[in-house]
Design an enzyme around this catalytic site. Sequence first.
Site, PDB file in Angstrom:
ATOM      1  N   ASP A  10       0.839  -1.201   0.000  1.00  0.00           N
ATOM      2  CA  ASP A  10       0.000   0.000   0.000  1.00  0.00           C
ATOM      3  C   ASP A  10       0.874   1.251   0.000  1.00  0.00           C
ATOM      4  O   ASP A  10       0.538   2.265  -0.617  1.00  0.00           O
ATOM      5  CB  ASP A  10      -0.933   0.003   1.216  1.00  0.00           C
ATOM      6  CG  ASP A  10      -2.267   0.680   0.920  1.00  0.00           C
ATOM      7  OD1 ASP A  10      -2.277   1.674   0.190  1.00  0.00           O
ATOM      8  OD2 ASP A  10      -3.302   0.198   1.420  1.00  0.00           O
ATOM      9  N   HIS A  66       1.831   3.123  -3.326  1.00  0.00           N
ATOM     10  CA  HIS A  66       1.034   4.207  -3.915  1.00  0.00           C
ATOM     11  C   HIS A  66       1.646   5.578  -3.592  1.00  0.00           C
ATOM     12  O   HIS A  66       1.678   6.471  -4.431  1.00  0.00           O
ATOM     13  CB  HIS A  66      -0.395   4.179  -3.354  1.00  0.00           C
ATOM     14  CG  HIS A  66      -1.228   3.038  -3.833  1.00  0.00           C
ATOM     15  ND1 HIS A  66      -1.607   2.884  -5.148  1.00  0.00           N
ATOM     16  CD2 HIS A  66      -1.784   1.995  -3.157  1.00  0.00           C
ATOM     17  CE1 HIS A  66      -2.367   1.804  -5.271  1.00  0.00           C
ATOM     18  NE2 HIS A  66      -2.478   1.245  -4.083  1.00  0.00           N
ATOM     19  N   HIS A 105      -8.187  -3.844   7.589  1.00  0.00           N
ATOM     20  CA  HIS A 105      -7.275  -2.931   6.896  1.00  0.00           C
ATOM     21  C   HIS A 105      -7.922  -1.557   6.863  1.00  0.00           C
ATOM     22  O   HIS A 105      -9.033  -1.406   6.362  1.00  0.00           O
ATOM     23  CB  HIS A 105      -7.060  -3.454   5.472  1.00  0.00           C
ATOM     24  CG  HIS A 105      -6.236  -2.562   4.587  1.00  0.00           C
ATOM     25  ND1 HIS A 105      -4.900  -2.802   4.335  1.00  0.00           N
ATOM     26  CD2 HIS A 105      -6.552  -1.455   3.870  1.00  0.00           C
ATOM     27  CE1 HIS A 105      -4.441  -1.882   3.496  1.00  0.00           C
ATOM     28  NE2 HIS A 105      -5.420  -1.041   3.208  1.00  0.00           N
ATOM     29  N   HIS A 155      -7.710   2.864   6.324  1.00  0.00           N
ATOM     30  CA  HIS A 155      -7.051   4.068   5.811  1.00  0.00           C
ATOM     31  C   HIS A 155      -7.393   5.240   6.727  1.00  0.00           C
ATOM     32  O   HIS A 155      -8.455   5.272   7.349  1.00  0.00           O
ATOM     33  CB  HIS A 155      -7.466   4.348   4.368  1.00  0.00           C
ATOM     34  CG  HIS A 155      -6.741   3.490   3.387  1.00  0.00           C
ATOM     35  ND1 HIS A 155      -5.601   3.901   2.742  1.00  0.00           N
ATOM     36  CD2 HIS A 155      -6.967   2.214   2.976  1.00  0.00           C
ATOM     37  CE1 HIS A 155      -5.156   2.925   1.960  1.00  0.00           C
ATOM     38  NE2 HIS A 155      -5.974   1.884   2.089  1.00  0.00           N
ATOM     39  N   TYR A 202     -12.255   5.425  -3.125  1.00  0.00           N
ATOM     40  CA  TYR A 202     -11.101   4.531  -3.008  1.00  0.00           C
ATOM     41  C   TYR A 202      -9.813   5.329  -2.829  1.00  0.00           C
ATOM     42  O   TYR A 202      -9.526   6.247  -3.607  1.00  0.00           O
ATOM     43  CB  TYR A 202     -11.021   3.669  -4.274  1.00  0.00           C
ATOM     44  CG  TYR A 202     -10.197   2.423  -4.161  1.00  0.00           C
ATOM     45  CD1 TYR A 202     -10.572   1.393  -3.303  1.00  0.00           C
ATOM     46  CD2 TYR A 202      -9.052   2.247  -4.929  1.00  0.00           C
ATOM     47  CE1 TYR A 202      -9.820   0.230  -3.216  1.00  0.00           C
ATOM     48  CE2 TYR A 202      -8.294   1.089  -4.851  1.00  0.00           C
ATOM     49  CZ  TYR A 202      -8.694   0.089  -3.988  1.00  0.00           C
ATOM     50  OH  TYR A 202      -7.945  -1.059  -3.903  1.00  0.00           O
TER      51      TYR A 202
END
Length: 337
Positions: free
Chosen positions: A15, A18, A195, A197, A286
Amino acid sequence: MEKRKINIVDTTLRDGSHAVSHSFTIDQVTAVAEGLDKVGVSLIELSHGDGIAGSSVNYGFSKTNELELIKAASKVVKNAKLTVLLIPGIGTIEDLQEAKENGAQAVRVATHVTEADIAIQHIKYAKSIGMMAVGFLMMAHMASPEKIVEQAKIFMDCGADYINLADSAGHMLPDDVRARVSALKNALDIPIGFHSHNNLGLSVANSIAAVEEGATYIDATCRGLGAGAGNTQNEVLCAVLNRLGYDTGVDLYGIMDVAEEILEPIMQRPQVINTASLMLGYAGVYSSFLLHTYRAAEKYHLNSRDILVELGSRGMVGGQEDMILDVAYELAQKTKQ
């Protein structure tokens, strides 16, 4: 009383890719992977940010072929399971076989939260070649707890070792996490992971909510490096879990050192919640859309917030990055009218 074990899944090298535009080098990957392995992380995930075979025009090209990175990392990872992400439609069974041949020991097969059935063959194949296989449900805020249980059972029935629930947009509040994780815990007889963010600043709180509802695999990254405003910050998560009395198996000082001395010098910018990443969480978009949205906004002279709100209203999901330019173009045409 024996402490409950929480397995830390570090996704800095996946991740986090990115946030550095998929520019990790072999030296960087081996340094981070070796450091994470030595401090006791359970799984180390490594691939293009969009999974194996993600290097492309749509998702961004990798500076170094992921198979080379996996092979290099496999030489220094001695205790953790070296793990890859696979998104069906981007990666294939052939790509998974190549990853295995280069040292990957586990795969997390990721689908949109309502599309678990497209991953059945990938999970079955992973198990047939001796890999740990995880069913990974993305954009979990877009489905009810009941729907998530239905989809998770598809993964479980085809042999998944655990189910990972992903708040890919950083949109969920702690009660949203509790409802979904508790539903899975009550319905399944395999472990659950989470998971998060940090687009709303809640990644650690949401991860703790998941743990309190029974999740035993928690994703995190050093310094929070990741798409959008990043992921749950590993060294912070481990400190909080230690204070709460859980056993992570991770050396706390050690993970702090990996983050500060090895990972931080690689970062292209501090991982912060800026306006655009905040909008990702608020609109439920997203997280990996962020850099694509910046580029589209610059190209068409738009406010990135307007693009993100429009993407959210259309229910865009991972895999539709190529649509961001189309949406931006349409908005630009409207502003000219």
